[in-house]
Design an enzyme around this catalytic site. Sequence first.
Site, PDB file in Angstrom:
ATOM      1  CE  LYS A  20      -1.993   1.710   3.918  1.00 45.99           C
ATOM      2  NZ  LYS A  20      -1.649   3.273   3.908  1.00 45.99           N
ATOM      3  CG  ASP A  40      -5.003   4.116   1.271  1.00 48.77           C
ATOM      4  OD1 ASP A  40      -6.115   4.498   0.955  1.00 48.77           O
ATOM      5  OD2 ASP A  40      -4.457   4.350   2.352  1.00 48.77           O
ATOM      6  CE  LYS A  66      -8.144   6.292   3.757  1.00 47.56           C
ATOM      7  NZ  LYS A  66      -6.660   5.726   3.540  1.00 47.56           N
ATOM      8  CG  ASP A 121     -11.956  17.182  -5.926  1.00 51.44           C
ATOM      9  OD1 ASP A 121     -12.816  18.069  -6.342  1.00 51.44           O
ATOM     10  OD2 ASP A 121     -10.787  17.667  -5.673  1.00 51.44           O
ATOM     11  N   PRO A 127     -16.881  14.477  -9.710  1.00 54.53           N
ATOM     12  CG  PRO A 127     -18.909  13.934 -10.142  1.00 54.53           C
ATOM     13  CD  PRO A 127     -18.229  15.066  -9.438  1.00 54.53           C
ATOM     14  CB  THR A 156     -10.251   1.136  10.682  1.00 53.97           C
ATOM     15  OG1 THR A 156      -8.937   1.674  10.262  1.00 53.97           O
ATOM     16  CG2 THR A 156     -10.619   0.088   9.568  1.00 53.97           C
ATOM     17  CD  GLN A 199      -6.480   1.348  12.465  1.00 46.64           C
ATOM     18  OE1 GLN A 199      -7.550   1.642  12.017  1.00 46.64           O
ATOM     19  NE2 GLN A 199      -5.412   1.504  11.334  1.00 46.64           N
ATOM     20  NE  ARG A 245       0.110   2.257  13.493  1.00 47.95           N
ATOM     21  CZ  ARG A 245      -0.772   2.968  13.935  1.00 47.95           C
ATOM     22  NH1 ARG A 245      -0.177   3.749  14.865  1.00 47.95           N
ATOM     23  NH2 ARG A 245      -1.849   2.916  13.270  1.00 47.95           N
TER      24      ARG A 245
END
Length: 231
Positions: A36, A63, A65, A68, A70, A120, A190, A211
């Site tokens: 990732k 990743d 995310k 915004d 379309p 999460t 988390q 981690r």
Amino acid sequence: MKMSRKTRLISALDLPELDQALAMVDRIGGAVEWYKVGKQLFTHYGPQVVRELKARGKKVFLDMKFHDIPNTVANAIRSGALIGGDIIDVHASGGPAMLAAAAEAMRETGAKVIGVTVLTSMDQAQLEAIGISATPQEQVLRLAHLVGDAGLSGVVCSALELPMLRKEMGEEFLTVVPGIRPAGVSAGDQKRIMTPRQAKEAGADFIVVGRPILADPEPAEAAARILQELA
């Protein structure tokens, strides 16, 4: 008897420096195929991070995310696929028009695009603070249906929602699950977590672990223990 789902490990390269991240990849070696790349590395080093991983024969979960208008999100997905992103995520809360544009870009590029449901790190109190009265599970399901209706590949969700999503969205709906903590490892920031074995049994296609691998003195061994648990 139903066959056990193959659950793949994505190692999260949440590190500040590119040299440090690539050294980590080299230390882990061939056991881990997927990595990732998140905002920390990408903001500093950009597409070079992805290209370095692809040169090592790795697959990349980009990743970012995206959230915004379309057209902007669709073009960002096209760019992400062009540099080598195999899975790219958007925020499902961007709404139906944004998700439909993301799906169109996905079909053009061949990359898998998934929708982030509820982070999460979010629990009931965090949702209520931003004006969402639904429980995390209710909000995840609402957003998952938006993702499915748009024709995207699946979602990012916590392992706690996996049984519900498998029942509601079907076996082909892709699930990528962060917030995974092997037994005995601190939860950190988390809130909604499971162990690798629990996530596999609940139906995860991919688990994302950062981690517990990166902070281990022997990251290759840490990754191997997780893979053994998944096997």
